[in-house]
Design an enzyme around this catalytic site. Structure first.
Site, PDB file in Angstrom:
ATOM      1  N   ASN A 166       0.833  -1.193   0.000  1.00 55.86           N
ATOM      2  CA  ASN A 166       0.000   0.000   0.000  1.00 55.86           C
ATOM      3  C   ASN A 166       0.874   1.251   0.000  1.00 55.86           C
ATOM      4  O   ASN A 166       1.977   1.253   0.542  1.00 55.86           O
ATOM      5  CB  ASN A 166      -0.956   0.001   1.202  1.00 55.86           C
ATOM      6  CG  ASN A 166      -0.359   0.678   2.426  1.00 55.86           C
ATOM      7  OD1 ASN A 166      -0.405   1.901   2.547  1.00 55.86           O
ATOM      8  ND2 ASN A 166       0.221  -0.115   3.324  1.00 55.86           N
TER       9      ASN A 166
ATOM     10  N   PHE B   8      -1.474   8.109   4.587  1.00 52.04           N
ATOM     11  CA  PHE B   8      -2.218   8.688   5.723  1.00 52.04           C
ATOM     12  C   PHE B   8      -3.503   9.368   5.252  1.00 52.04           C
ATOM     13  O   PHE B   8      -3.839  10.480   5.695  1.00 52.04           O
ATOM     14  CB  PHE B   8      -1.365   9.704   6.503  1.00 52.04           C
ATOM     15  CG  PHE B   8      -0.247   9.115   7.334  1.00 52.04           C
ATOM     16  CD1 PHE B   8      -0.097   7.755   7.506  1.00 52.04           C
ATOM     17  CD2 PHE B   8       0.663   9.969   7.942  1.00 52.04           C
ATOM     18  CE1 PHE B   8       0.943   7.235   8.273  1.00 52.04           C
ATOM     19  CE2 PHE B   8       1.708   9.463   8.714  1.00 52.04           C
ATOM     20  CZ  PHE B   8       1.850   8.095   8.873  1.00 52.04           C
TER      21      PHE B   8
ATOM     22  N   SER C  49       5.951   5.032   8.590  1.00 53.20           N
ATOM     23  CA  SER C  49       5.303   4.765   7.314  1.00 53.20           C
ATOM     24  C   SER C  49       6.224   5.191   6.168  1.00 53.20           C
ATOM     25  O   SER C  49       6.793   6.283   6.201  1.00 53.20           O
ATOM     26  CB  SER C  49       3.984   5.524   7.203  1.00 53.20           C
ATOM     27  OG  SER C  49       3.474   5.434   5.881  1.00 53.20           O
TER      28      SER C  49
ATOM     29  N   ASN D  92       5.174   5.940   3.276  1.00 54.12           N
ATOM     30  CA  ASN D  92       4.326   6.594   2.277  1.00 54.12           C
ATOM     31  C   ASN D  92       4.117   8.081   2.501  1.00 54.12           C
ATOM     32  O   ASN D  92       3.360   8.717   1.776  1.00 54.12           O
ATOM     33  CB  ASN D  92       2.971   5.880   2.222  1.00 54.12           C
ATOM     34  CG  ASN D  92       3.129   4.418   1.851  1.00 54.12           C
ATOM     35  OD1 ASN D  92       3.912   4.081   0.975  1.00 54.12           O
ATOM     36  ND2 ASN D  92       2.408   3.545   2.544  1.00 54.12           N
ATOM     37  N   THR D  93       4.756   8.655   3.513  1.00 52.26           N
ATOM     38  CA  THR D  93       4.767  10.098   3.719  1.00 52.26           C
ATOM     39  C   THR D  93       6.210  10.564   3.580  1.00 52.26           C
ATOM     40  O   THR D  93       7.087  10.093   4.298  1.00 52.26           O
ATOM     41  CB  THR D  93       4.212  10.473   5.105  1.00 52.26           C
ATOM     42  OG1 THR D  93       2.824  10.104   5.166  1.00 52.26           O
ATOM     43  CG2 THR D  93       4.334  11.967   5.353  1.00 52.26           C
TER      44      THR D  93
ATOM     45  N   LYS E 209       6.054   3.524  16.940  1.00 49.92           N
ATOM     46  CA  LYS E 209       6.012   2.482  15.908  1.00 49.92           C
ATOM     47  C   LYS E 209       7.175   2.685  14.944  1.00 49.92           C
ATOM     48  O   LYS E 209       7.325   3.755  14.349  1.00 49.92           O
ATOM     49  CB  LYS E 209       4.690   2.521  15.145  1.00 49.92           C
ATOM     50  CG  LYS E 209       4.513   1.324  14.201  1.00 49.92           C
ATOM     51  CD  LYS E 209       3.088   1.194  13.722  1.00 49.92           C
ATOM     52  CE  LYS E 209       2.891  -0.098  12.929  1.00 49.92           C
ATOM     53  NZ  LYS E 209       1.484  -0.302  12.546  1.00 49.92           N
TER      54      LYS E 209
ATOM     55  N   ASN F 205       6.284  -1.577  11.291  1.00 46.02           N
ATOM     56  CA  ASN F 205       5.457  -1.105  10.194  1.00 46.02           C
ATOM     57  C   ASN F 205       5.766  -1.948   8.954  1.00 46.02           C
ATOM     58  O   ASN F 205       6.386  -3.006   9.043  1.00 46.02           O
ATOM     59  CB  ASN F 205       5.745   0.380   9.939  1.00 46.02           C
ATOM     60  CG  ASN F 205       4.526   1.143   9.471  1.00 46.02           C
ATOM     61  OD1 ASN F 205       3.802   0.676   8.601  1.00 46.02           O
ATOM     62  ND2 ASN F 205       4.299   2.323  10.033  1.00 46.02           N
TER      63      ASN F 205
END
Length: 341
Positions: A108, A112, A172, A174-175, A214, A243
């Site tokens: 994915n 967020f 994450s 993805n940021t 995390k 994560n």
């Protein structure tokens, strides 16, 4: 058995549409059916909280807290919602979620996507669930990395009175630049400011809400040790490992395996369990580890505990196994005791 029937139909939909359908169904079930109960097991005392069993839901499935009551019917010992940011944001363009059924994995790059912390807070207030609820907080995509702490503090202020514990998500992929916060100086500053805010909020609300951090699976042992030192130094209450991963060695040649984003599910099990083991050695029991990453059956859950975790979270495994995974994991871990006991 019901999920075994429904799953082939869900898998005809693209991954995010199936996710949305499942979330809406859980929301409906939570509103229409009696309140759920955790699967019975030997309770676990962790971070000053009494967990009815050791199996929880990882953040990411219910980012806005829309389906808490429906999720509670699956038997979890605790539920974590989010990641939430101060302001609403749409996330990355679709498609941004991909199933890899050959290896029971998911990629994915959601980014967020969420409705903002105020919407999450309103949803939590209307939920009937009274069990252990974790709330996972992050930063908005357009907040400069040097100002990231401001976003975490803004979220912490609003979710503190609603949460059993709060998770700080700095891992994450993805940021943009988010994982820079795992660096030694950046992490020291962030944790220092969060700990000060926790102390202030505990006084203001008359209750102490634990903080967890995390982290990513894509860390070498020296980085893990540095993070463990920072957690101890700032008296953070727990750590979630891990994560999703940016590594692709387990999915080479698999359809969608080259997609950008975080890889979860079975392919991350080994890497995330290694980080759990390294953290356990570095922390020497000074603070608890919550394991997440690649739990697809009861043996995986038990292996996470044997590696040094005290609690286990699942998410991607639910896509492939459904609610039966929760029951199986609880039964596999119900009598587990830490080695020191």
């Amino acid at each position: 058995m019901l999920y075994d029937i429904v799953r082939p139909l869900l898998f005809t939909l693209d991954a995010e549409t199936a996710h949305e359908f499942a979330l809406h169904s859980l929301n409906f079930a939570g509103r229409m059916l009696p309140a759920g109960r955790p699967e019975p097991a030997e309770p676990a005392e962790v971070m000053g909280l009494r967990f009815p069993n050791r199996i929880g839901l990882a953040a990411g499935l219910d980012k806005n807290g829309e389906a808490i009551d429906g999720l509670a019917r699956m038997g979890f010992g605790f539920i974590e919602i989010g990641t939430i940011t101060p302001r609403p944001q749409p996330g990355n363009p679709r498609p941004r979620m991909f199933r890899l059924p050959e290896v029971r994995g998911i990629i994915n790059r959601m980014g967020f996507n969420n409705h903002g912390v105020d919407v999450l807070a309103a949803n939590v207030k209307t939920a009937r669930f009274r069990g252990i609820l974790g709330i996972n907080i992050g930063k908005n995509f357009d907040t400069l990395i040097e100002n990231a702490a401001d976003d975490y503090l803004a979220c912490l202020d609003k979710v503190y009175p609603l949460a059993s514990y709060v998770t700080v998500n700095i891992s994450s992929p993805n940021t943009k630049n988010l994982r820079q916060l795992q660096g030694e100086s950046e992490l020291d500053d962030l944790l220092g400011r969060l700990k000060a805010a926790q102390t202030r909020l505990a006084d203001a609300h008359g209750r102490y809400v634990p903080l967890t951090l995390k982290i990513a699976p894509d860390l070498d042992e020296a980085q893990v040790i540095n993070i463990a030192d920072a957690l101890r130094r700032h008296r953070i209450d727990g750590v979630i490992a891990t994560n999703t991963t940016i590594a692709r060695d387990k999915v080479q040649g698999i359809r969608y395996g080259e997609q950008q984003g975080g890889l979860s599910g079975a392919p991350v099990f080994e890497a995330s369990t290694t980080v759990v083991r390294q953290l356990a050695a570095a922390l020497a029991g000074e603070l608890p580890i919550i394991a997440a990453g690649g739990v697809l059956d009861g043996r995986d859950a038990r292996a996470k505990l044997d590696a040094g975790a005290r609690l286990v979270q699942v998410y991607s495994g639910l896509v492939y196994r459904g609610p039966a995974l929760v029951r199986e994991c609880v039964r596999a871990t119900h009598d587990w005791k830490p080695a020191a006991q």
